[in-house]
Design an enzyme around this catalytic site. Structure first.
Site, PDB file in Angstrom:
ATOM      1  N   CYS A  36       0.807  -1.231   0.000  1.00 38.34           N
ATOM      2  CA  CYS A  36       0.000   0.000   0.000  1.00 38.34           C
ATOM      3  C   CYS A  36       0.835   1.274   0.000  1.00 38.34           C
ATOM      4  O   CYS A  36       0.297   2.362  -0.153  1.00 38.34           O
ATOM      5  CB  CYS A  36      -0.937   0.016   1.202  1.00 38.34           C
ATOM      6  SG  CYS A  36      -0.021   0.077   2.756  1.00 38.34           S
ATOM      7  N   ASP A  38       2.369   2.560   2.532  1.00 33.92           N
ATOM      8  CA  ASP A  38       2.385   3.216   3.844  1.00 33.92           C
ATOM      9  C   ASP A  38       3.660   2.867   4.609  1.00 33.92           C
ATOM     10  O   ASP A  38       4.373   1.940   4.247  1.00 33.92           O
ATOM     11  CB  ASP A  38       1.152   2.797   4.659  1.00 33.92           C
ATOM     12  CG  ASP A  38      -0.114   3.383   4.066  1.00 33.92           C
ATOM     13  OD1 ASP A  38      -0.018   4.423   3.396  1.00 33.92           O
ATOM     14  OD2 ASP A  38      -1.192   2.783   4.251  1.00 33.92           O
ATOM     15  N   CYS A  63      -2.778   3.131   7.879  1.00 33.83           N
ATOM     16  CA  CYS A  63      -4.220   3.151   8.127  1.00 33.83           C
ATOM     17  C   CYS A  63      -4.548   2.811   9.588  1.00 33.83           C
ATOM     18  O   CYS A  63      -3.649   2.575  10.399  1.00 33.83           O
ATOM     19  CB  CYS A  63      -4.885   2.137   7.212  1.00 33.83           C
ATOM     20  SG  CYS A  63      -4.373   0.467   7.656  1.00 33.83           S
ATOM     21  N   CYS A 107      -1.028  -4.794   7.011  1.00 32.48           N
ATOM     22  CA  CYS A 107      -0.830  -3.617   7.878  1.00 32.48           C
ATOM     23  C   CYS A 107      -0.196  -4.025   9.202  1.00 32.48           C
ATOM     24  O   CYS A 107       0.656  -3.313   9.733  1.00 32.48           O
ATOM     25  CB  CYS A 107      -2.158  -2.917   8.148  1.00 32.48           C
ATOM     26  SG  CYS A 107      -3.165  -2.720   6.685  1.00 32.48           S
TER      27      CYS A 107
HETATM   28 FE1  FES Z   1      -1.382   0.632   4.359  1.00 35.11          FE
HETATM   29 FE2  FES Z   1      -2.899  -0.438   6.191  1.00 35.11          FE
HETATM   30  S1  FES Z   1      -3.466   0.015   4.170  1.00 35.11           S
HETATM   31  S2  FES Z   1      -0.852   0.113   6.363  1.00 35.11           S
END
Ligand code: FES
Length: 211
Positions: A36, A38, A63, A107
């Site tokens: 993702c 992140d 998230c 995540c």
């Molecule tokens: Fe990226 Fe959860 S969607 S850490």
């Protein structure tokens, strides 16, 4: 609509524990998720004698699941030895949160990887690495995958900023495809140093920019 998250997840998301940086951390790491994009950072303070994690904190750019997992792993890891903390699995974290939606497994994996990398960073800095594999270009490239290109929020390798990697007799040379006076050059340089210098057989890190 029913929330896909358990009450515990929502509670840790709304009021995460141990958030923020530890300025004089003994070990720290930043991990990015290929799934993702992140990121999560984990900081640890370690008792040198007992190897117990005396303090731990995290910063999440992810998230709700990632924030909640970051929060719960700091709780699970605090007071544990490095060896014990390294064994914490994403499943344990997810269980402690009362479950996570399957689609959100990456995540919690990201937060666990952040913890393991912070432990690894501590061990490298303190000469505690048991498996002493020689540093190769591949090892350096993998480390550079953990350095973010702040312009796009993806890593240096994926954004093609790494022009050259050389490893010779304890010296690692990295050429970054950016002008030396670029606003992010000093930050990128520092991040690269932090990732490469702790490698056990590296004595010198030379970072160059293309213009
Ligand atoms: Fe990226 Fe959860 S969607 S850490």
């Amino acid at each position: 609509m029913k929330s896909p998250y358990s009450e515990t997840v929502l509670e840790h998301f709304r009021h995460p524990h141990n958030v923020g940086a530890i300025e004089d951390a003994d070990g720290k790491a930043q991990e990015g998720s290929p799934a993702c994009g992140d990121m999560v950072s984990v900081y640890i303070k370690v008792d040198e004698k007992t190897k117990v994690i005396s303090d731990i904190s995290f910063e999440s750019y992810g998230c709700a699941s990632n924030i909640a997992t970051g929060s719960i792993i700091t709780e699970l890891a605090k007071g544990k030895t490095l060896e014990e903390a390294r064994k914490i699995t994403w499943k344990e974290a997810a269980d402690a949160l009362g479950g996570l939606p399957k689609i959100k497994a990456h995540c919690s994996v990201l937060a666990i990887e952040g913890l393991r990398s912070a432990i690894e960073n501590y061990e490298e800095k303190h000469g505690l690495v048991k498996e002493r594999k020689p540093t190769t270009m591949e090892v350096v490239r993998n480390r550079l995958k953990k350095v973010m290109n702040p312009m796009v929020g993806l890593d240096l390798v994926r954004t093609n900023l790494v022009q050259t990697i050389e490893v010779k007799k304890g010296t690692v040379r990295v050429v970054i495809d950016l002008p030396a006076d670029h606003q992010f050059a000093p930050a990128i340089q520092e991040e690269i140093r932090e990732k490469i210098e702790p490698l056990w057989d590296v004595n010198e890190v030379a970072i160059e920019f293309t213009e």
